[in-house]
Design a protein around this motif. Sequence first.
Motif, PDB file in Angstrom:
ATOM      1  N   ALA A  21       8.574  30.434  22.925  1.00 27.75           N
ATOM      2  CA  ALA A  21      10.017  30.675  22.929  1.00 27.75           C
ATOM      3  C   ALA A  21      10.277  32.157  22.740  1.00 27.75           C
ATOM      4  N   LEU A  22      11.301  32.655  23.410  1.00 28.28           N
ATOM      5  CA  LEU A  22      11.747  34.036  23.215  1.00 28.28           C
ATOM      6  C   LEU A  22      13.094  33.977  22.524  1.00 28.28           C
ATOM      7  N   VAL A  23      13.191  34.615  21.364  1.00 25.38           N
ATOM      8  CA  VAL A  23      14.466  34.602  20.639  1.00 25.38           C
ATOM      9  C   VAL A  23      15.032  36.010  20.626  1.00 25.38           C
ATOM     10  N   GLY A  24      16.237  36.165  21.165  1.00 28.94           N
ATOM     11  CA  GLY A  24      16.863  37.482  21.283  1.00 28.94           C
ATOM     12  C   GLY A  24      16.753  37.946  22.722  1.00 28.94           C
ATOM     13  N   PHE A  25      17.893  37.970  23.402  1.00 31.53           N
ATOM     14  CA  PHE A  25      17.865  38.333  24.820  1.00 31.53           C
ATOM     15  C   PHE A  25      18.646  39.617  25.045  1.00 31.53           C
ATOM     16  N   GLY A  26      18.376  40.613  24.235  1.00 30.03           N
ATOM     17  CA  GLY A  26      18.951  41.955  24.422  1.00 30.03           C
ATOM     18  C   GLY A  26      18.071  42.750  25.366  1.00 30.03           C
ATOM     19  N   ASN A  27      18.074  44.074  25.205  1.00 28.25           N
ATOM     20  CA  ASN A  27      17.286  44.940  26.089  1.00 28.25           C
ATOM     21  C   ASN A  27      15.803  44.601  26.044  1.00 28.25           C
ATOM     22  N   LEU A  28      15.281  44.522  24.818  1.00 19.41           N
ATOM     23  CA  LEU A  28      13.850  44.271  24.675  1.00 19.41           C
ATOM     24  C   LEU A  28      13.499  42.862  25.139  1.00 19.41           C
ATOM     25  N   GLY A  29      14.308  41.882  24.730  1.00 17.56           N
ATOM     26  CA  GLY A  29      14.062  40.492  25.125  1.00 17.56           C
ATOM     27  C   GLY A  29      14.019  40.331  26.636  1.00 17.56           C
ATOM     28  N   SER A  30      14.981  40.945  27.323  1.00 21.26           N
ATOM     29  CA  SER A  30      15.003  40.839  28.797  1.00 21.26           C
ATOM     30  C   SER A  30      13.747  41.456  29.394  1.00 21.26           C
ATOM     31  N   ALA A  31      13.334  42.607  28.846  1.00 22.68           N
ATOM     32  CA  ALA A  31      12.130  43.258  29.366  1.00 22.68           C
ATOM     33  C   ALA A  31      10.909  42.361  29.142  1.00 22.68           C
ATOM     34  N   LEU A  32      10.844  41.715  27.980  1.00 19.68           N
ATOM     35  CA  LEU A  32       9.680  40.873  27.671  1.00 19.68           C
ATOM     36  C   LEU A  32       9.622  39.650  28.575  1.00 19.68           C
TER      37      LEU A  32
ATOM     38  N   ASP B  18      19.692  32.988  22.310  1.00 19.33           N
ATOM     39  CA  ASP B  18      20.487  34.124  21.850  1.00 19.33           C
ATOM     40  C   ASP B  18      21.727  33.556  21.149  1.00 19.33           C
ATOM     41  N   ASP B  19      22.415  34.398  20.368  1.00 20.61           N
ATOM     42  CA  ASP B  19      23.631  33.909  19.704  1.00 20.61           C
ATOM     43  C   ASP B  19      24.887  34.479  20.368  1.00 20.61           C
ATOM     44  N   ASP B  20      24.703  35.175  21.486  1.00 19.43           N
ATOM     45  CA  ASP B  20      25.830  35.803  22.167  1.00 19.43           C
ATOM     46  C   ASP B  20      26.352  34.859  23.251  1.00 19.43           C
ATOM     47  N   SER B  21      27.604  34.413  23.081  1.00 15.79           N
ATOM     48  CA  SER B  21      28.150  33.408  24.007  1.00 15.79           C
ATOM     49  C   SER B  21      28.223  33.949  25.439  1.00 15.79           C
ATOM     50  N   ALA B  22      28.261  35.281  25.579  1.00 16.63           N
ATOM     51  CA  ALA B  22      28.288  35.868  26.924  1.00 16.63           C
ATOM     52  C   ALA B  22      26.953  35.666  27.638  1.00 16.63           C
ATOM     53  N   LYS B  23      25.893  35.462  26.865  1.00 21.32           N
ATOM     54  CA  LYS B  23      24.560  35.292  27.470  1.00 21.32           C
ATOM     55  C   LYS B  23      24.168  33.824  27.600  1.00 21.32           C
TER      56      LYS B  23
ATOM     57  N   ASP C 157      21.765  28.476  23.102  1.00 18.48           N
ATOM     58  CA  ASP C 157      22.304  28.869  21.796  1.00 18.48           C
ATOM     59  C   ASP C 157      21.197  28.757  20.743  1.00 18.48           C
ATOM     60  N   VAL C 158      21.173  29.729  19.818  1.00 12.88           N
ATOM     61  CA  VAL C 158      20.139  29.709  18.773  1.00 12.88           C
ATOM     62  C   VAL C 158      20.139  28.408  17.965  1.00 12.88           C
ATOM     63  N   SER C 159      21.252  27.698  17.959  1.00 10.52           N
ATOM     64  CA  SER C 159      21.287  26.425  17.210  1.00 10.52           C
ATOM     65  C   SER C 159      20.304  25.406  17.796  1.00 10.52           C
ATOM     66  N   ARG C 160      19.886  25.609  19.039  1.00 12.87           N
ATOM     67  CA  ARG C 160      18.923  24.687  19.665  1.00 12.87           C
ATOM     68  C   ARG C 160      17.476  24.952  19.224  1.00 12.87           C
ATOM     69  N   ILE C 161      17.279  26.010  18.468  1.00 17.12           N
ATOM     70  CA  ILE C 161      15.918  26.290  17.971  1.00 17.12           C
ATOM     71  C   ILE C 161      15.349  25.067  17.262  1.00 17.12           C
ATOM     72  N   LYS C 162      16.222  24.295  16.636  1.00 18.99           N
ATOM     73  CA  LYS C 162      15.742  23.147  15.859  1.00 18.99           C
ATOM     74  C   LYS C 162      14.994  22.108  16.703  1.00 18.99           C
ATOM     75  N   ASP C 163      15.171  22.151  18.013  1.00 15.96           N
ATOM     76  CA  ASP C 163      14.475  21.185  18.879  1.00 15.96           C
ATOM     77  C   ASP C 163      13.080  21.629  19.307  1.00 15.96           C
ATOM     78  N   LEU C 164      12.635  22.784  18.841  1.00 15.04           N
ATOM     79  CA  LEU C 164      11.367  23.321  19.357  1.00 15.04           C
ATOM     80  C   LEU C 164      10.200  22.368  19.126  1.00 15.04           C
ATOM     81  N   GLU C 165      10.155  21.740  17.973  1.00 12.27           N
ATOM     82  CA  GLU C 165       9.026  20.849  17.666  1.00 12.27           C
ATOM     83  C   GLU C 165       8.949  19.721  18.687  1.00 12.27           C
ATOM     84  N   LYS C 166      10.109  19.119  18.947  1.00  8.58           N
ATOM     85  CA  LYS C 166      10.183  18.045  19.941  1.00  8.58           C
ATOM     86  C   LYS C 166       9.673  18.526  21.300  1.00  8.58           C
ATOM     87  N   ARG C 167       9.963  19.776  21.641  1.00  9.85           N
ATOM     88  CA  ARG C 167       9.578  20.340  22.936  1.00  9.85           C
ATOM     89  C   ARG C 167       8.161  20.914  22.923  1.00  9.85           C
ATOM     90  N   GLU C 168       7.482  20.722  21.782  1.00 11.91           N
ATOM     91  CA  GLU C 168       6.083  21.174  21.639  1.00 11.91           C
ATOM     92  C   GLU C 168       5.916  22.672  21.880  1.00 11.91           C
TER      93      GLU C 168
END
Lengths: 207, 207
Positions: free
Chosen positions: B87-98, B116-121, B133-144
């Motif tokens: 998972a990539l968390v944070g989709f700013g300049n660095l996140g997009s480059a990564l 990301d937590d920015d509704s524009a993204k 939305d970062v609130s979906r991070i909680k599903d990561l385990e289910k998604r392995e």
Amino acid sequence: MRYGRIPDETIRRLSTYMRGLVGLFHEGIEKVSSTALAEALHMNPPQIRKDLSYFGAFGTPGVGYEVEKLLNHIKDILKLNNTHSTALVGFGNLGSALLKYPGFSPYGLDIVAVFDDDSAKIGKKINGIEVEDVSRIKDLEKREIRLAILAVPANAAQETTDKLVEAGVRGVLNFAPLYLKVPKKVKVITIDIATDLARLPYYLPAG
Amino acid sequence: MRYGRIPDETIRRLSTYMRGLVGLFHEGIEKVSSTALAEALHMNPPQIRKDLSYFGAFGTPGVGYEVEKLLNHIKDILKLNNTHSTALVGFGNLGSALLKYPGFSPYGLDIVAVFDDDSAKIGKKINGIEVEDVSRIKDLEKREIRLAILAVPANAAQETTDKLVEAGVRGVLNFAPLYLKVPKKVKVITIDIATDLARLPYYLPAG
């Protein structure tokens, strides 16, 4: 002020102490013991005391270090209280992200020139800086730019480094995943993002 | 296959050997001595031999190592011959480059979710991956998904890490310039770009 020969590892740790001290300073903490500083940085206190001892005595037994004073002292040692003009070579995804990265300026590291070999990018202006043709690298010495951030593809990295060195660059932050050959007078620090990420799966539990 | 307790430093160096071997492999070189491998990586041969000795004997005295075989063996040790959803968390300049960074996939590291937590993204699609939305991070385990790349601002890094750990993430590649507190079962590798660049001015000649 000149000190004796300081091990590279000490210089590396000094920059880490600095990061810890910047954090404490922003939290408004004025004094810190080597134990507390070590704890915040997951390091060990004797190591911190030994590293700092290269640069004379500071800190008061039983009280610790004054955060702001030690921070400024380390910045002096690392020559970070002056501004250093820095060139960015390679204006792809990573290069663009690095140009916008706010973390360099607090340390006086100022990206003042950007180079690429893509004619679609050359001449574009970003944050007031015009992307220049890599052939202009040769003017760096005249422009008193002696640090460079290298964000070019791996297959262009060595050739570009040779040009930078020829143009008087003495420090390179390299993002290409390979070791660059440089003369002794030049310092290269490599950040290899993929190789670092590749260390993580080892620590995953089995299954 | 399980090995005994391997020092972190050995694991770190294995990933560096791997990078060197990948380079040799692409150059078409089939055999390499520990001396030649060490030279290419600016390391010392006894260290390489010692690190590899944790995993059994390979290499033939006087001949060296078979590049492809050793490369695959190290990839096996580092669990890089499987694909690891990341998972990539944070989709700013660095996140997009990564996200666009081509260096991860050769090691089976596959970015399959972006937060990301920015509704524009949120809701945007990049390379077929929708920013969530970062609130979906909680599903990561289910998604392995058990690895994460953290490219959020420093002041959000610890809180985000806590959520990742709670969601079962066991390895974090952290770009925020601070130490993250995590339980022992979680491995964090920090890449602190500014602190690395801040080490360069020390090596500049005076004047």
